[in-house]
Scaffold this motif. Structure first.
Motif, PDB file in Angstrom:
ATOM      1  N   LYS A   4       0.829  -1.205   0.000  1.00 27.41           N
ATOM      2  CA  LYS A   4       0.000   0.000   0.000  1.00 27.41           C
ATOM      3  C   LYS A   4       0.866   1.258   0.000  1.00 27.41           C
ATOM      4  O   LYS A   4       0.399   2.349  -0.284  1.00 27.41           O
ATOM      5  CB  LYS A   4      -0.912   0.028   1.233  1.00 27.41           C
ATOM      6  CG  LYS A   4      -1.981  -1.056   1.246  1.00 27.41           C
ATOM      7  CD  LYS A   4      -2.846  -0.923   2.505  1.00 27.41           C
ATOM      8  CE  LYS A   4      -3.743  -2.121   2.735  1.00 27.41           C
ATOM      9  NZ  LYS A   4      -4.743  -2.370   1.690  1.00 27.41           N
ATOM     10  N   ASN A   5       2.127   1.096   0.316  1.00 26.14           N
ATOM     11  CA  ASN A   5       3.032   2.230   0.505  1.00 26.14           C
ATOM     12  C   ASN A   5       4.034   2.372  -0.644  1.00 26.14           C
ATOM     13  O   ASN A   5       5.075   3.006  -0.493  1.00 26.14           O
ATOM     14  CB  ASN A   5       3.766   2.026   1.852  1.00 26.14           C
ATOM     15  CG  ASN A   5       4.387   3.296   2.398  1.00 26.14           C
ATOM     16  OD1 ASN A   5       3.932   4.404   2.100  1.00 26.14           O
ATOM     17  ND2 ASN A   5       5.443   3.137   3.195  1.00 26.14           N
ATOM     18  N   GLY A   6       3.731   1.734  -1.782  1.00 29.57           N
ATOM     19  CA  GLY A   6       4.605   1.910  -2.945  1.00 29.57           C
ATOM     20  C   GLY A   6       5.263   0.644  -3.443  1.00 29.57           C
ATOM     21  O   GLY A   6       5.945   0.651  -4.471  1.00 29.57           O
ATOM     22  N   GLY A   7       5.091  -0.474  -2.741  1.00 24.67           N
ATOM     23  CA  GLY A   7       5.650  -1.742  -3.206  1.00 24.67           C
ATOM     24  C   GLY A   7       4.767  -2.383  -4.271  1.00 24.67           C
ATOM     25  O   GLY A   7       3.659  -1.911  -4.559  1.00 24.67           O
ATOM     26  N   MET A   8       5.288  -3.474  -4.836  1.00 24.11           N
ATOM     27  CA  MET A   8       4.518  -4.204  -5.846  1.00 24.11           C
ATOM     28  C   MET A   8       3.894  -5.457  -5.226  1.00 24.11           C
ATOM     29  O   MET A   8       2.685  -5.617  -5.214  1.00 24.11           O
ATOM     30  CB  MET A   8       5.418  -4.619  -7.001  1.00 24.11           C
ATOM     31  CG  MET A   8       4.679  -5.396  -8.081  1.00 24.11           C
ATOM     32  SD  MET A   8       5.789  -6.188  -9.288  1.00 24.11           S
ATOM     33  CE  MET A   8       6.312  -4.774 -10.261  1.00 24.11           C
ATOM     34  N   ILE A   9       4.740  -6.320  -4.708  1.00 28.94           N
ATOM     35  CA  ILE A   9       4.310  -7.594  -4.142  1.00 28.94           C
ATOM     36  C   ILE A   9       5.212  -7.891  -2.951  1.00 28.94           C
ATOM     37  O   ILE A   9       6.429  -7.912  -3.107  1.00 28.94           O
ATOM     38  CB  ILE A   9       4.471  -8.739  -5.162  1.00 28.94           C
ATOM     39  CG1 ILE A   9       3.497  -8.571  -6.321  1.00 28.94           C
ATOM     40  CG2 ILE A   9       4.265 -10.100  -4.487  1.00 28.94           C
ATOM     41  CD1 ILE A   9       3.781  -9.492  -7.486  1.00 28.94           C
ATOM     42  N   GLY A  10       4.610  -8.114  -1.802  1.00 28.87           N
ATOM     43  CA  GLY A  10       5.423  -8.547  -0.680  1.00 28.87           C
ATOM     44  C   GLY A  10       5.389  -7.600   0.503  1.00 28.87           C
ATOM     45  O   GLY A  10       5.634  -6.405   0.390  1.00 28.87           O
ATOM     46  N   GLU A  11       5.094  -8.196   1.656  1.00 28.81           N
ATOM     47  CA  GLU A  11       5.147  -7.496   2.927  1.00 28.81           C
ATOM     48  C   GLU A  11       6.229  -8.170   3.758  1.00 28.81           C
ATOM     49  O   GLU A  11       6.759  -9.218   3.363  1.00 28.81           O
ATOM     50  CB  GLU A  11       3.807  -7.625   3.669  1.00 28.81           C
ATOM     51  CG  GLU A  11       2.589  -7.456   2.810  1.00 28.81           C
ATOM     52  CD  GLU A  11       2.246  -6.008   2.500  1.00 28.81           C
ATOM     53  OE1 GLU A  11       2.750  -5.467   1.493  1.00 28.81           O
ATOM     54  OE2 GLU A  11       1.473  -5.422   3.257  1.00 28.81           O
ATOM     55  N   ALA A  12       6.542  -7.606   4.882  1.00 24.50           N
ATOM     56  CA  ALA A  12       7.498  -8.261   5.778  1.00 24.50           C
ATOM     57  C   ALA A  12       6.767  -8.694   7.042  1.00 24.50           C
ATOM     58  O   ALA A  12       5.929  -7.960   7.570  1.00 24.50           O
ATOM     59  CB  ALA A  12       8.635  -7.316   6.132  1.00 24.50           C
ATOM     60  N   LEU A  13       7.108  -9.885   7.501  1.00 23.74           N
ATOM     61  CA  LEU A  13       6.591 -10.363   8.786  1.00 23.74           C
ATOM     62  C   LEU A  13       7.758 -10.369   9.764  1.00 23.74           C
ATOM     63  O   LEU A  13       8.772 -11.022   9.522  1.00 23.74           O
ATOM     64  CB  LEU A  13       6.005 -11.770   8.638  1.00 23.74           C
ATOM     65  CG  LEU A  13       5.575 -12.463   9.934  1.00 23.74           C
ATOM     66  CD1 LEU A  13       4.570 -11.647  10.722  1.00 23.74           C
ATOM     67  CD2 LEU A  13       4.989 -13.847   9.620  1.00 23.74           C
ATOM     68  N   LEU A  14       7.605  -9.609  10.849  1.00 21.48           N
ATOM     69  CA  LEU A  14       8.693  -9.432  11.804  1.00 21.48           C
ATOM     70  C   LEU A  14       8.347 -10.071  13.141  1.00 21.48           C
ATOM     71  O   LEU A  14       7.217  -9.963  13.616  1.00 21.48           O
ATOM     72  CB  LEU A  14       8.954  -7.941  12.033  1.00 21.48           C
ATOM     73  CG  LEU A  14       9.091  -7.052  10.797  1.00 21.48           C
ATOM     74  CD1 LEU A  14       9.463  -5.632  11.231  1.00 21.48           C
ATOM     75  CD2 LEU A  14      10.116  -7.599   9.834  1.00 21.48           C
ATOM     76  N   PHE A  15       9.363 -10.702  13.725  1.00 15.35           N
ATOM     77  CA  PHE A  15       9.216 -11.248  15.076  1.00 15.35           C
ATOM     78  C   PHE A  15      10.230 -10.593  15.999  1.00 15.35           C
ATOM     79  O   PHE A  15      11.402 -10.436  15.631  1.00 15.35           O
ATOM     80  CB  PHE A  15       9.430 -12.761  15.075  1.00 15.35           C
ATOM     81  CG  PHE A  15       8.351 -13.515  14.364  1.00 15.35           C
ATOM     82  CD1 PHE A  15       7.130 -13.756  14.987  1.00 15.35           C
ATOM     83  CD2 PHE A  15       8.540 -13.968  13.066  1.00 15.35           C
ATOM     84  CE1 PHE A  15       6.124 -14.444  14.333  1.00 15.35           C
ATOM     85  CE2 PHE A  15       7.531 -14.657  12.401  1.00 15.35           C
ATOM     86  CZ  PHE A  15       6.323 -14.895  13.035  1.00 15.35           C
ATOM     87  N   PHE A  16       9.769 -10.236  17.189  1.00 15.34           N
ATOM     88  CA  PHE A  16      10.604  -9.581  18.194  1.00 15.34           C
ATOM     89  C   PHE A  16      10.715 -10.464  19.428  1.00 15.34           C
ATOM     90  O   PHE A  16       9.848 -11.298  19.687  1.00 15.34           O
ATOM     91  CB  PHE A  16       9.973  -8.258  18.635  1.00 15.34           C
ATOM     92  CG  PHE A  16       9.626  -7.321  17.528  1.00 15.34           C
ATOM     93  CD1 PHE A  16      10.620  -6.574  16.888  1.00 15.34           C
ATOM     94  CD2 PHE A  16       8.306  -7.163  17.108  1.00 15.34           C
ATOM     95  CE1 PHE A  16      10.295  -5.692  15.871  1.00 15.34           C
ATOM     96  CE2 PHE A  16       7.969  -6.274  16.091  1.00 15.34           C
ATOM     97  CZ  PHE A  16       8.967  -5.538  15.471  1.00 15.34           C
ATOM     98  N   GLY A  17      11.733 -10.195  20.226  1.00 10.25           N
ATOM     99  CA  GLY A  17      11.779 -10.784  21.564  1.00 10.25           C
ATOM    100  C   GLY A  17      12.442 -12.141  21.623  1.00 10.25           C
ATOM    101  O   GLY A  17      12.915 -12.670  20.620  1.00 10.25           O
ATOM    102  N   PRO A  18      12.456 -12.703  22.827  1.00 13.19           N
ATOM    103  CA  PRO A  18      13.219 -13.932  23.053  1.00 13.19           C
ATOM    104  C   PRO A  18      12.714 -15.128  22.250  1.00 13.19           C
ATOM    105  O   PRO A  18      13.471 -16.048  21.994  1.00 13.19           O
ATOM    106  CB  PRO A  18      13.057 -14.182  24.563  1.00 13.19           C
ATOM    107  CG  PRO A  18      11.947 -13.307  25.020  1.00 13.19           C
ATOM    108  CD  PRO A  18      11.869 -12.165  24.068  1.00 13.19           C
ATOM    109  N   GLU A  19      11.451 -15.106  21.837  1.00 14.17           N
ATOM    110  CA  GLU A  19      10.944 -16.244  21.070  1.00 14.17           C
ATOM    111  C   GLU A  19      10.975 -15.982  19.562  1.00 14.17           C
ATOM    112  O   GLU A  19      10.412 -16.764  18.779  1.00 14.17           O
ATOM    113  CB  GLU A  19       9.530 -16.585  21.520  1.00 14.17           C
ATOM    114  CG  GLU A  19       9.481 -17.104  22.954  1.00 14.17           C
ATOM    115  CD  GLU A  19       8.081 -17.523  23.368  1.00 14.17           C
ATOM    116  OE1 GLU A  19       7.547 -18.467  22.769  1.00 14.17           O
ATOM    117  OE2 GLU A  19       7.527 -16.888  24.291  1.00 14.17           O
ATOM    118  N   ALA A  20      11.603 -14.897  19.172  1.00 14.09           N
ATOM    119  CA  ALA A  20      11.586 -14.523  17.755  1.00 14.09           C
ATOM    120  C   ALA A  20      12.158 -15.628  16.876  1.00 14.09           C
ATOM    121  O   ALA A  20      11.601 -15.947  15.817  1.00 14.09           O
ATOM    122  CB  ALA A  20      12.358 -13.220  17.553  1.00 14.09           C
TER     123      ALA A  20
END
Lengths: 339, 339, 339, 339
Positions: B202-218
């Motif tokens: 939605k912000n200017g990309g074509m295909i693909g988002e990022a999935l991010l994990f934080f913290g000790p269980e990342a």
């Protein structure tokens, strides 16, 4: 020079150009002008009314096809080295909610009518046993072998007789058609195929395959598949960039031009090492006997490829090659024996 | 001029350039050099160790995040107008194998700590009831409202206290950060967020988002998510083209530049119609009162947008606009009242 | 004296006798002579061709019914306090592979046609939204309220108009029919019901409910349900002991005799505490205002029951009681006010 | 005289008596006094701390065990004629949400350590392939063969080395123990077994098997299994009638007494037809060569049994028989050869 996968190849220029041409505002999802042309483009190519959806990957196309053909309590008859069995992390089980893969052996990763019929004969019709509901084959197969139209039709007859769906994983369908020189229709719906995963990415595309449905239930299945596509997170916001790639592949026979080039490269290599072949070379893959020392020699000359178990290797050619461009590897293979 | 969705926009030039630069041979799937840089790029951006995966769509990113945080017999506390509830065809139910969405009302599609705590208090711990396991919020929300860091942290505290995972759907995370001017860390892991769907398309990309994990269980969750990504058909053969887009977004603050432009455009429109606003404008969406006649007037001037029920409309601005470029619509809105 | 659940009651003597009579060798699963009589027994009772399967529990019967009526991407319109929502640990999500429960409020845990129609009107037909596919009601409801035939028919009309399946959770169907004095047919298939979970265990059975299918699709659905029953581990090896119980319930109107007794007990209690009732008493449950001190007083007299939130209690009567046998509790309730 | 299945047998008197003794009011589900004694009864029997749940059927017990041991993307190594493969309509796929059954051949339906190790060696650890997560064996097997403690331990060692769970389908565990004369502990947890489906119904029970968990993760797995039991509709309202049956089986060695009787009957038959045996007789099943004419002769004498493919038959003995009571069939078998 890379021979480890047709995935490693860049995108072919015509596909890049098509994506650039689609870089304009249009409706989201599959509401754009490119997506709207898929049905007609494939209907022309297959000489019948086809319903076509772009799908992210071959794994997704295969799985969604199976989900439309098989209930959770059903089974899919397939080869025990099929991609859906060994390389999809169980994706068919995910999309079908637990359907069973009923695997069979067979030379060159090909199913035979005899083996399929024998398997079907073992299944009791009571509720304790999983009923077969689909036959799924790969063409060209995981070993680069090709089913001819009459071979597909023989399986198609079994499917029809037993009321089974018939799916073809065509990740390298282009290579099969290029090898056979037949009409796409002869290899699919005229032979009883209900759903085809029509590969593009290995053949020069960037992202996106086509999932095709044939026959009287095509509409209902495509409608169902559209639900699965959304529900599995595969309905891209900007689907026009996928549709444009697929159209570029299909509309000027680029798919066949690319596949012919890859096949020709494979033939050139096969002729350079006829005594090493583990499977007849019909598409764009070679499986050859190769000692560890020989493999090291080739890699020392900058040829990259995967080992295929002990004493064997897999070489995959691609759209950007042809007989001439792979001549260095052909020479190197000859040199192993005669050097 | 299109205001019906940020999906309708073309791809921004820097992203197109990054894809062209990635158009070379490399290893398949996520074995390439671009994919290998995602973790470090996001770790730098978020000022902590982050595990990052490219994922095809926001629906898939949300669903895979939830699948790592919630067992099939668990529940996800979320807003009753959340995207995961109303616009994903039940994808979370598919990926989690039937987890329950526990929906709550709330102004501007925002969850309040009070509502969440009250809901949690109603759940008996016996096996007859579905235990809550995740809180999921959207920032910016479906109504273009933004949670500030302390609001996120208040929910994060509840999550921690009750042993729940905490997911943020950030399809418009960039717009939220651009509005707040805060550090991305403050809006996420410092406030207790475990997993973030970081939007690009939605912000200017074509295909693909990022999935991010934080913290000790990342690490454990990212490893699990990689299984889900493959199993759901989302592991692209040529993942480098997705990774390159995401890196382009992140590495030179393009994501913020683009979001600021879209937000500025929205503010310009909001100032043109302050009395029409149904929700405070904080990101790049406006929900305004608009009669059918007024809507027709605007459309007659080539402004496209969606109706939002009876007597209302939704206008979405995007990265390719700014206050100046939307001036014609601002003027048209003013003219409705004073024309 | 126990009033906390009709589950606490022993098995009624006729059911025990029927099980003893079935204690002989016969074919396994549902191949025995008792199972073979279920269709005809229920067809006689419902005055139409019925397909009937024994199922272990009400949760399983509800879930298998929904699985035959709703695809994974569909939705089930139901009350937000329905058993399928609050007391089955997400079983419908498990059996339907993630279908959505679309919950609505309503007095006495009853759905109204107005609320259902309004909800249906909000659903867009595109692939982004979950389409409603089933309406599910409970009769008698979780608050002991009863839908009359015309109330069921009004919902049945909506179901038919919108192409939805219609399921009734009849864990206390006997109590509803006993209250209404109507023909079972009038409360079910004549009012548009496709599938009924016909409860036995709360009404004097030991193990096993009946799942009934009505109408032109009954055969196909029962065949599908038999697959689900096996696949979910519910096809008992010695099904004759379940079938025999159900036949004992049905064949001599034992189900109505038992339900009338339980209802009469509930009426006796209702008359003893008319000003305390939170819901009209129509079946065998009372929800009454009761302070903690009053609850302690009753429990001190050996009356067991569940609290129902702050200042309220639930009393459930059962087949082994009647107006006379619950007179001590009736007296105790009166004594609370006038003692 | 019935030899087609141990399912055909009536319930043994001690079990019926136990159910009658449990026919009194108590708390619902597993809140009753009988259910509360399961853990201690099995802990005594197995000489270690055991967690035990009653489960409706063997199919459910197997599937719930696998669901606690295997993620959806994992695989279960098992025999290609295992009950979970051929006779459960895909139930393991349903409960595990699509885990793969990785089948292996083996004499007498027994897995060998060599075959299991060889299979494990073929699996790449990347995300494309399904990782093995469980080994599941049946003891006694589908062909009435028995794994001795050291054979189980050899597989248990592989499981431990590779981090796999280890499940035993013990539908006829009693027959195996009766044959071996070993301690139940030696055949299970001391040999590395994590979860056991402990069969009762084929051994004289009416409804209900026990699912047992051993070892340090027993508590966590039993807690998870209790969720699955409810979610799959297997938490009976009146669980006391199941618990009472299981306790009756276990508390006075009834399970062994019954199994010994059935085994003795099988041995008597085996001795009558030693040259016909297709598998060594170790438990209560015989697989014998038998022409169609011979089968007709036996059936003409009122002996019932199943054909087992062309020219073969299966005879199953049960708890209600012994060597003396099956003498007529033994004589008839001898007469076929010498008559």
């Amino acid at each position: 020079m890379h021979f480890f996968s047709d995935n490693a190849t860049p995108v072919c220029p015509q596909v890049m150009a098509a994506m650039a041409a689609a870089d304009q505002a249009d409706h989201g999802y599959d509401g754009d002008q490119w997506s709207a042309r898929l049905d007609s483009a494939f209907s022309a190519l297959f000489d019948t009314q086809v319903r076509a959806l772009w799908i992210a990957t071959g794994t997704a196309a295969n799985s969604i096809a199976l989900a439309t053909l098989c209930p959770p309590y059903g089974g899919v008859i397939c080869h025990d080295e099929a991609h859906i069995v060994v390389d999809e992390c169980g994706a068919p089980g995910f999309f079908t909610h637990g359907a069973s893969l009923m695997t069979l052996p067979g030379d060159g990763a090909k199913l035979t009518p005899e083996a399929v019929s024998a398997r079907l004969a073992t299944i009791r019709p009571d509720v304790h046993q999983v009923p077969a509901r689909v036959i799924s084959i790969t063409n060209a197969t995981e070993y680069g072998r090709v089913y001819a139209p009459d071979e597909v039709a023989a399986l198609g007859n079994i499917a029809r007789t037993h009321g089974l769906g018939f799916h073809m994983d065509g990740a390298r369908f282009a290579n099969a058609v290029a090898h056979l020189g037949c009409a796409p229709a002869d290899l699919t719906w005229r032979a009883g195929v209900d759903a085809l995963s029509f590969g593009c990415v290995k053949n020069g595309g960037m992202i996106g395959e086509a999932l095709l449905f044939f026959g009287p239930e095509a509409d209902a299945r495509a409608t169902e598949a559209a639900r699965w596509r959304k529900r599995s997170g595969h309905l891209f916001s900007k689907g026009r960039y996928l549709a444009a790639q697929i159209l570029a592949m299909v509309e000027d026979d680029l798919w066949l031009t690319n596949a012919r080039a890859a096949n020709a490269a494979a033939q050139a290599l096969a002729q350079a090492a006829p005594d090493r072949l583990l499977h007849r070379v019909e598409a764009n893959e070679l499986f050859i006997r190769l000692t560890a020392a020989e493999a090291a020699t080739l890699r020392g000359q900058s040829f990259d490829f995967y080992d295929w178990g002990e004493g064997a290797a897999r070489l995959v050619t691609n759209w950007s090659q042809d007989a001439a461009s792979v001549a260095p590897l052909a020479a190197a293979l000859r040199a192993l024996d005669h050097g």
